[in-house]
Design a protein around this motif. Structure first.
Motif, PDB file in Angstrom:
ATOM      1  N   VAL A  41      13.387  -9.127  -0.150  1.00  0.00           N
ATOM      2  CA  VAL A  41      12.715  -8.446   0.949  1.00  0.00           C
ATOM      3  C   VAL A  41      13.257  -7.029   1.113  1.00  0.00           C
ATOM      4  O   VAL A  41      12.501  -6.059   1.320  1.00  0.00           O
ATOM      5  N   ALA A  42      14.587  -6.883   1.003  1.00  0.00           N
ATOM      6  CA  ALA A  42      15.193  -5.554   1.127  1.00  0.00           C
ATOM      7  C   ALA A  42      14.735  -4.636  -0.002  1.00  0.00           C
ATOM      8  O   ALA A  42      14.413  -3.461   0.232  1.00  0.00           O
ATOM      9  N   ARG A  43      14.691  -5.172  -1.223  1.00  0.00           N
ATOM     10  CA  ARG A  43      14.236  -4.354  -2.357  1.00  0.00           C
ATOM     11  C   ARG A  43      12.762  -3.991  -2.203  1.00  0.00           C
ATOM     12  O   ARG A  43      12.349  -2.873  -2.523  1.00  0.00           O
ATOM     13  N   ALA A  44      11.953  -4.930  -1.728  1.00  0.00           N
ATOM     14  CA  ALA A  44      10.533  -4.648  -1.521  1.00  0.00           C
ATOM     15  C   ALA A  44      10.337  -3.554  -0.474  1.00  0.00           C
ATOM     16  O   ALA A  44       9.484  -2.678  -0.630  1.00  0.00           O
ATOM     17  N   VAL A  49       9.111   3.193  -0.238  1.00  0.00           N
ATOM     18  CA  VAL A  49       9.374   4.637  -0.134  1.00  0.00           C
ATOM     19  C   VAL A  49       9.904   5.191  -1.456  1.00  0.00           C
ATOM     20  O   VAL A  49      10.441   6.301  -1.491  1.00  0.00           O
ATOM     21  N   ASP A  50       9.755   4.413  -2.523  1.00  0.00           N
ATOM     22  CA  ASP A  50      10.202   4.844  -3.840  1.00  0.00           C
ATOM     23  C   ASP A  50       9.055   5.582  -4.529  1.00  0.00           C
ATOM     24  O   ASP A  50       8.014   5.003  -4.841  1.00  0.00           O
ATOM     25  N   GLY A  51       9.228   6.872  -4.772  1.00  0.00           N
ATOM     26  CA  GLY A  51       8.163   7.682  -5.348  1.00  0.00           C
ATOM     27  C   GLY A  51       7.709   7.198  -6.708  1.00  0.00           C
ATOM     28  O   GLY A  51       6.510   7.182  -7.010  1.00  0.00           O
ATOM     29  N   VAL A  57       2.067   2.066  -8.551  1.00  0.00           N
ATOM     30  CA  VAL A  57       1.045   1.386  -7.747  1.00  0.00           C
ATOM     31  C   VAL A  57      -0.279   2.142  -7.836  1.00  0.00           C
ATOM     32  O   VAL A  57      -1.348   1.540  -7.997  1.00  0.00           O
ATOM     33  N   SER A  58      -0.202   3.463  -7.752  1.00  0.00           N
ATOM     34  CA  SER A  58      -1.411   4.281  -7.849  1.00  0.00           C
ATOM     35  C   SER A  58      -2.087   4.110  -9.210  1.00  0.00           C
ATOM     36  O   SER A  58      -3.318   4.029  -9.296  1.00  0.00           O
ATOM     37  N   ALA A  59      -1.289   4.019 -10.271  1.00  0.00           N
ATOM     38  CA  ALA A  59      -1.857   3.822 -11.610  1.00  0.00           C
ATOM     39  C   ALA A  59      -2.566   2.477 -11.710  1.00  0.00           C
ATOM     40  O   ALA A  59      -3.662   2.376 -12.270  1.00  0.00           O
ATOM     41  N   THR A  60      -1.940   1.436 -11.161  1.00  0.00           N
ATOM     42  CA  THR A  60      -2.560   0.113 -11.187  1.00  0.00           C
ATOM     43  C   THR A  60      -3.854   0.103 -10.381  1.00  0.00           C
ATOM     44  O   THR A  60      -4.877  -0.428 -10.833  1.00  0.00           O
ATOM     45  N   LEU A  61      -3.819   0.682  -9.193  1.00  0.00           N
ATOM     46  CA  LEU A  61      -5.019   0.706  -8.356  1.00  0.00           C
ATOM     47  C   LEU A  61      -6.129   1.532  -8.998  1.00  0.00           C
ATOM     48  O   LEU A  61      -7.316   1.244  -8.804  1.00  0.00           O
ATOM     49  N   GLY A  62      -5.757   2.539  -9.765  1.00  0.00           N
ATOM     50  CA  GLY A  62      -6.767   3.361 -10.434  1.00  0.00           C
ATOM     51  C   GLY A  62      -7.561   2.570 -11.465  1.00  0.00           C
ATOM     52  O   GLY A  62      -8.792   2.583 -11.449  1.00  0.00           O
ATOM     53  N   VAL A  63      -6.843   1.857 -12.357  1.00  0.00           N
ATOM     54  CA  VAL A  63      -7.568   1.073 -13.368  1.00  0.00           C
ATOM     55  C   VAL A  63      -8.249  -0.131 -12.729  1.00  0.00           C
ATOM     56  O   VAL A  63      -9.333  -0.551 -13.165  1.00  0.00           O
ATOM     57  N   TRP A  64      -7.646  -0.687 -11.676  1.00  0.00           N
ATOM     58  CA  TRP A  64      -8.271  -1.809 -10.955  1.00  0.00           C
ATOM     59  C   TRP A  64      -9.605  -1.389 -10.364  1.00  0.00           C
ATOM     60  O   TRP A  64     -10.622  -2.080 -10.530  1.00  0.00           O
TER      61      TRP A  64
END
Length: 257
Positions: A41-44, A49-51, A57-64
């Protein structure tokens, strides 16, 4: 007012995390293999806020999103065509039932030989996997159209196209959106799976591979948790859209039940 089902879901997740935490601290699980729930949970939370992770995440959402949109644009017209022409559907149905069970990730090596880039490989397998829920639900939606309504329009002189546009498509729309909701979840699973197998410049799956190469199991699990949370959020938004756009369908289904 908070939905009781949401409250029960939160309580269930909290209970599961508490049990996992207790099992880890009691030595029932090897924390080198499965980190403590509190650590995950702490790592998540840190990944939020990890750039670098946010770019993945943005790359995954783009192809999704690209794969899902293409799947909808392909599957809905084909579903309307097959659902409107029973003889054509009967001829094509065996092919659909043959292709539909083939796992899309099993096609990655073949697609990689044909496609020119990692992004095209991912989008292609996403389209293949996401087409089937939309296609099948569109066909079933057209089968569920009230025949009395269609016959009434025909009695007033409306042609096949007018009946399709005025009655069949509006009636089938809730089924189509249900297919899109199912396809969205499938597409996200396939997107991350394709990243795990095909690699690439970025993505949640690529982040998990990098974390695994550094033996950071906590980050691997935390990234997987975020994939699940994204899928949960997408599903919740589409369920909400179904309820807002098609209240009449929910009311009719409730009466039928």
């Amino acid at each position: 007012m908070i939905d009781p089902r949401v409250v029960r879901g939160v309580v269930g997740v909290a209970g599961l995390l508490a049990v996992a935490e207790a099992a880890g601290r009691a030595g029932l699980m090897d924390t080198r293999i499965m980190p403590l729930a509190s650590t995950v949970v702490a790592r998540a939370a840190g990944l939020a806020v990890d750039g670098e992770f946010l770019q993945d995440v943005s790359a995954t959402l783009g192809v999704w999103a690209a794969g899902l949109v293409v799947a909808i644009l392909l599957a809905v017209p084909v579903g309307v065509l097959l659902g409107s022409l029973p003889r054509v559907e009967a001829a094509v149905r065996p092919l659909i039932e043959f292709l539909r069970p083939i796992p899309s990730v099993a096609l990655i090596p073949l697609v990689a030989l044909i496609a020119a880039s990692d992004a095209r490989v991912k989008v292609t397998v996403i389209v293949y996997a996401a087409c089937w829920p939309v296609l099948v639900n569109t066909m079933y939606g057209l089968h569920d159209v009230d025949p009395v309504a269609k016959d009434t329009l025909r009695a007033f002189g409306f042609g096949r196209l007018a009946v399709l546009l005025r009655v069949a498509l509006p009636s089938a729309a809730p089924f189509v959106l249900t297919g899109v909701r199912l396809a969205a979840s499938v597409a996200l699973v396939v997107a991350v799976s394709a990243e795990l197998l095909a690699g690439g410049a970025g993505g949640i799956g690529v982040y998990i591979i990098k974390a695994g190469s550094g033996y950071r199991v906590d980050l691997m699990v935390a990234a997987a948790v975020w994939a699940g949370l994204i899928g949960l959020a997408v599903n919740a938004l589409l369920v909400r859209a179904e309820r807002v756009l098609f209240r009449w369908h929910a009311a009719r289904a409730g009466v039928a039940a």
